[in-house]
Design an enzyme around this catalytic site. Structure first.
Site, mmCIF file in Angstrom:
data_model
loop_
_atom_site.group_PDB
_atom_site.id
_atom_site.type_symbol
_atom_site.label_atom_id
_atom_site.label_comp_id
_atom_site.label_asym_id
_atom_site.label_seq_id
_atom_site.Cartn_x
_atom_site.Cartn_y
_atom_site.Cartn_z
ATOM 1 N N HIS A 13 0.853 -1.198 0.000
ATOM 2 C CA HIS A 13 0.000 0.000 0.000
ATOM 3 C C HIS A 13 0.890 1.250 0.000
ATOM 4 C CE1 HIS A 13 -2.899 3.020 1.275
ATOM 5 N NE2 HIS A 13 -3.842 2.190 0.856
ATOM 6 N N GLU A 25 -3.891 1.506 -7.452
ATOM 7 C CA GLU A 25 -4.242 2.645 -6.606
ATOM 8 C C GLU A 25 -3.330 3.825 -6.918
ATOM 9 O OE1 GLU A 25 -6.545 1.493 -2.850
ATOM 10 O OE2 GLU A 25 -4.449 1.589 -2.351
HETATM 11 C C1 PEP Z 1 -6.837 3.480 0.150
HETATM 12 O O1 PEP Z 1 -6.176 4.090 0.987
HETATM 13 O O2 PEP Z 1 -6.502 2.334 -0.199
HETATM 14 C C2 PEP Z 1 -8.014 4.123 -0.425
HETATM 15 C C3 PEP Z 1 -8.468 3.656 -1.543
HETATM 16 O O3 PEP Z 1 -8.533 5.185 0.272
HETATM 17 P P1 PEP Z 1 -9.810 6.078 -0.140
HETATM 18 O O4 PEP Z 1 -10.902 5.137 -0.615
HETATM 19 O O5 PEP Z 1 -10.186 6.783 1.109
HETATM 20 O O6 PEP Z 1 -9.359 6.994 -1.225
#
Ligand code: PEP
Length: 256
Positions: free
Chosen positions: A99, A169
């Site tokens: 992450h 992400e």
């Molecule tokens: C995350 O931190 O993996 C994430 C997707 O956060 P958010 O949905 O709050 O953007």
């Protein structure tokens, strides 16, 4: 291409403050998830809450995941670490690795690779996070994501690959006001599939889900799923709001 069941994963991060609150949110999510059978629901609470929530979830509609692991298997003289097999014994089926909030604290691609290999070796399913910090028009972010995938999956066998999910992400979309544009998400999904199939061969990657994380909410979930064509989501903030997370599950369940 084989159809993959949608998977919606909640990352609670360092929340909520007490186990009591965690139990309340978890049981509300469980209720909604039990009605959304076309979706696999996973909650990744803080490590301390895994065991107590597991005792409530056994046989239930929500699987559990950890947010991190050590790269050391089994046990030993590693102060403060929790191994993949300990997480598994505590009820985790999944583990988030790589992450951006951990990379930010100094976790390197090499460490991430070790964690992935250690987790797969004990039978945990790996939610492998990749994503660029920023985008510009020269396309460098594509190379960046490709490198992250190559380094993270070094040494992973084709046999173990179905236990890996790629969570795309983009760092700039996490905790932000707006998610990625569905069109850009779709392009990235195709790119990730291409990278995987060059690395492992086309047949091996068919069952590897590519999910998205970054400001997913009840308003954008449908468009991101339909136009982004991803296999599910990694949800941060909204996974602590059982009502909104429930809507995300219901929308995913209702779409073909
Ligand atoms: C995350 O931190 O993996 C994430 C997707 O956060 P958010 O949905 O709050 O953007």
């Amino acid at each position: 291409m084989a159809k993959i069941k949608k998977i919606i994963i909640g990352n609670w991060k360092m929340n909520p403050a007490t186990l009591k609150e965690a139990r309340i949110i978890f049981s509300k999510i469980k209720k909604i998830a039990s009605l959304c059978k076309k979706v696999d629901t996973v909650i990744c609470p803080p490590t301390l809450y895994l065991s107590p929530l597991f005792s409530k979830s056994s046989g239930g509609a929500v699987a559990l995941g950890a947010q991190n692991t050590s790269s050391f298997e089994g046990n030993g003289a590693y102060t403060g670490f929790v191994s993949p097999s300990m997480l598994k014994n505590a009820g985790a089926e999944f583990v988030i690795i790589g992450h951006s909030e951990r990379r930010r604290e100094g976790e390197t691609d090499a460490v991430i690779n070790k964690k992935i290999l250690a987790s797969l070796s004990v039978g945990l399913k790996v939610i492998f996070c990749v994503g660029e910090k920023e985008r510009n028009h020269d396309g460098h972010f594509l190379e960046f994501v490709k490198r992250q995938i190559h380094s993270g999956l070094q040494g992973v066998s084709k046999k173990a690959l179905p236990d890996v999910l790629i969570a795309y992400e983009p760092v700039w979309a996490i905790g932000a006001e707006n998610a990625i544009l569905p069109r850009d998400l779709h392009q990235m999904k195709i790119f990730i599939r291409k990278v995987l199939s060059e690395f492992f061969g086309p047949n091996a990657v068919e069952k590897v889900p590519v999910i998205y994380g970054g400001t997913v909410n009840p308003e954008n979930v449908e468009t991101l799923l339909l136009a982004g064509e991803v296999d599910g989501f990694l949800v941060g903030r909204e996974s602590l709001n059982s009502k909104n997370f429930g809507i995300i599950l219901q929308v995913a369940h209702s779409l073909k």
